[in-house]
Design a protein around this motif. Structure first.
Motif, PDB file in Angstrom:
ATOM      1  N   GLU A  88       0.710  -1.129  -0.144  1.00  0.00           N
ATOM      2  CA  GLU A  88       0.103  -0.192  -0.348  1.00  0.00           C
ATOM      3  C   GLU A  88       0.998   1.448  -0.181  1.00  0.00           C
ATOM      4  OE1 GLU A  88      -3.190  -0.064  -0.381  1.00  0.00           O
ATOM      5  OE2 GLU A  88      -3.394  -1.736  -1.077  1.00  0.00           O
ATOM      6  N   GLN A  89       1.861   1.044   0.630  1.00  0.00           N
ATOM      7  CA  GLN A  89       2.812   2.470   0.895  1.00  0.00           C
ATOM      8  C   GLN A  89       3.248   2.619  -0.359  1.00  0.00           C
ATOM      9  OE1 GLN A  89       3.707   4.808   3.653  1.00  0.00           O
ATOM     10  NE2 GLN A  89       1.761   3.583   3.826  1.00  0.00           N
ATOM     11  N   LEU A  90       3.588   1.742  -1.320  1.00  0.00           N
ATOM     12  CA  LEU A  90       4.455   1.807  -2.554  1.00  0.00           C
ATOM     13  C   LEU A  90       3.143   2.502  -3.241  1.00  0.00           C
ATOM     14  CD1 LEU A  90       6.769  -1.700  -2.584  1.00  0.00           C
ATOM     15  CD2 LEU A  90       7.458   1.020  -2.550  1.00  0.00           C
ATOM     16  N   LYS A  91       2.329   1.627  -3.472  1.00  0.00           N
ATOM     17  CA  LYS A  91       0.719   2.095  -4.440  1.00  0.00           C
ATOM     18  C   LYS A  91       1.074   3.695  -4.079  1.00  0.00           C
ATOM     19  CE  LYS A  91      -1.306  -2.382  -4.597  1.00  0.00           C
ATOM     20  NZ  LYS A  91      -2.677  -2.626  -3.963  1.00  0.00           N
ATOM     21  N   SER A  92       0.814   4.302  -2.536  1.00  0.00           N
ATOM     22  CA  SER A  92       0.421   5.247  -2.418  1.00  0.00           C
ATOM     23  C   SER A  92       1.404   6.502  -3.281  1.00  0.00           C
ATOM     24  CB  SER A  92       0.350   5.618  -0.318  1.00  0.00           C
ATOM     25  OG  SER A  92       1.560   5.667  -0.200  1.00  0.00           O
ATOM     26  N   LYS A  93       2.843   6.290  -3.605  1.00  0.00           N
ATOM     27  CA  LYS A  93       4.124   6.577  -3.957  1.00  0.00           C
ATOM     28  C   LYS A  93       4.262   6.402  -5.394  1.00  0.00           C
ATOM     29  CE  LYS A  93       6.536   6.351   0.057  1.00  0.00           C
ATOM     30  NZ  LYS A  93       5.619   8.069   0.677  1.00  0.00           N
ATOM     31  N   GLY A  94       2.837   6.101  -6.103  1.00  0.00           N
ATOM     32  CA  GLY A  94       2.775   5.856  -7.668  1.00  0.00           C
ATOM     33  C   GLY A  94       3.079   5.131  -8.168  1.00  0.00           C
ATOM     34  N   LEU A  95       3.798   4.064  -7.431  1.00  0.00           N
ATOM     35  CA  LEU A  95       4.486   2.536  -7.712  1.00  0.00           C
ATOM     36  C   LEU A  95       3.201   1.429  -8.105  1.00  0.00           C
ATOM     37  CD1 LEU A  95       7.688   2.509  -5.916  1.00  0.00           C
ATOM     38  CD2 LEU A  95       7.473   3.444  -8.508  1.00  0.00           C
ATOM     39  N   THR A  96       3.333   0.859  -8.788  1.00  0.00           N
ATOM     40  CA  THR A  96       2.900  -0.440  -8.986  1.00  0.00           C
ATOM     41  C   THR A  96       2.818  -1.903  -7.879  1.00  0.00           C
ATOM     42  OG1 THR A  96       1.788   0.341 -11.290  1.00  0.00           O
ATOM     43  CG2 THR A  96       1.042  -2.239 -10.408  1.00  0.00           C
ATOM     44  N   SER A  97       2.358  -2.002  -7.032  1.00  0.00           N
ATOM     45  CA  SER A  97       2.287  -3.226  -6.098  1.00  0.00           C
ATOM     46  C   SER A  97       1.257  -4.322  -5.979  1.00  0.00           C
ATOM     47  CB  SER A  97       3.698  -2.910  -4.802  1.00  0.00           C
ATOM     48  OG  SER A  97       3.709  -3.951  -4.021  1.00  0.00           O
ATOM     49  N   THR A  98       1.498  -5.874  -5.985  1.00  0.00           N
ATOM     50  CA  THR A  98       0.710  -5.965  -5.336  1.00  0.00           C
ATOM     51  C   THR A  98       1.074  -7.552  -4.626  1.00  0.00           C
ATOM     52  OG1 THR A  98       1.494  -8.354  -6.960  1.00  0.00           O
ATOM     53  CG2 THR A  98      -0.208  -6.944  -7.882  1.00  0.00           C
ATOM     54  N   ILE A  99       0.504  -8.277  -3.786  1.00  0.00           N
ATOM     55  CA  ILE A  99       1.012  -9.453  -2.973  1.00  0.00           C
ATOM     56  C   ILE A  99       0.865 -10.855  -3.475  1.00  0.00           C
ATOM     57  CG2 ILE A  99       1.189  -7.777  -1.013  1.00  0.00           C
ATOM     58  CD1 ILE A  99      -0.717  -9.294  -0.161  1.00  0.00           C
ATOM     59  N   GLU A 100       1.806 -11.445  -3.362  1.00  0.00           N
ATOM     60  CA  GLU A 100       0.999 -12.957  -3.299  1.00  0.00           C
ATOM     61  C   GLU A 100       1.009 -13.812  -2.444  1.00  0.00           C
ATOM     62  OE1 GLU A 100       2.654 -14.053  -7.230  1.00  0.00           O
ATOM     63  OE2 GLU A 100       5.047 -14.947  -6.385  1.00  0.00           O
ATOM     64  N   PRO A 101       1.290 -15.311  -1.935  1.00  0.00           N
ATOM     65  CA  PRO A 101       1.542 -16.496  -0.710  1.00  0.00           C
ATOM     66  C   PRO A 101       2.416 -16.724  -1.791  1.00  0.00           C
ATOM     67  CG  PRO A 101      -0.754 -15.760  -1.142  1.00  0.00           C
ATOM     68  CD  PRO A 101      -0.741 -14.984  -2.217  1.00  0.00           C
ATOM     69  N   GLU A 102       3.590 -16.862  -0.305  1.00  0.00           N
ATOM     70  CA  GLU A 102       5.256 -17.597  -0.684  1.00  0.00           C
ATOM     71  C   GLU A 102       4.863 -18.581  -0.896  1.00  0.00           C
ATOM     72  OE1 GLU A 102       9.179 -17.198   0.320  1.00  0.00           O
ATOM     73  OE2 GLU A 102       8.380 -17.853   2.033  1.00  0.00           O
ATOM     74  N   THR A 103       5.293 -19.969  -1.971  1.00  0.00           N
ATOM     75  CA  THR A 103       4.754 -20.552  -2.093  1.00  0.00           C
ATOM     76  C   THR A 103       6.259 -21.873  -2.165  1.00  0.00           C
ATOM     77  OG1 THR A 103       4.632 -20.580  -4.583  1.00  0.00           O
ATOM     78  CG2 THR A 103       2.972 -21.002  -3.619  1.00  0.00           C
TER      79      THR A 103
END
Length: 103
Positions: A88-103
């Motif tokens: 969310e912090q990265l997104k708030s600074k204009g970057l595209t970020s996602t999370i995913e479970p580690e497999t």
């Protein structure tokens, strides 16, 4: 549930508890940075270091280059709550970020 294990000590029977409690580890999550055709490379590196202070400049450059060259870079692997926060912090600074479970 603890098991009681009998043992002999000086003629008396003593009950000792054997803990069989095992903590289930929470699943880890990967914070991903996606390629960004808008922001400068320097901005991306500086933002990564600001949002994820444990990243060295060298690590932040490596994440930025991975995102630039392959489309996605691995920022950090951590518990779900901090992963969501970092993304969310990265997104708030204009970057595209996602999370995913580690497999």
């Amino acid at each position: 549930m603890p098991r009681e294990m009998p043992s002999q000590r000086g003629g008396a029977t003593v009950l000792e508890r054997e803990d069989q409690q095992t903590r289930k580890r929470q699943p880890l999550y990967r914070v991903l940075l996606h390629n960004d055709p808008v922001n400068t490379r320097d901005y991306v590196v500086a933002t990564l270091q600001t949002v994820v202070p444990q990243l060295s400049e060298q690590d932040a450059v490596a994440v930025m280059l991975a995102a630039h060259n392959t489309g996605v870079g691995l920022v950090i692997v951590c518990d779900q709550e901090p992963a969501e926060f970092y993304s969310e912090q990265l997104k708030s600074k204009g970057l595209t970020s996602t999370i995913e479970p580690e497999t």
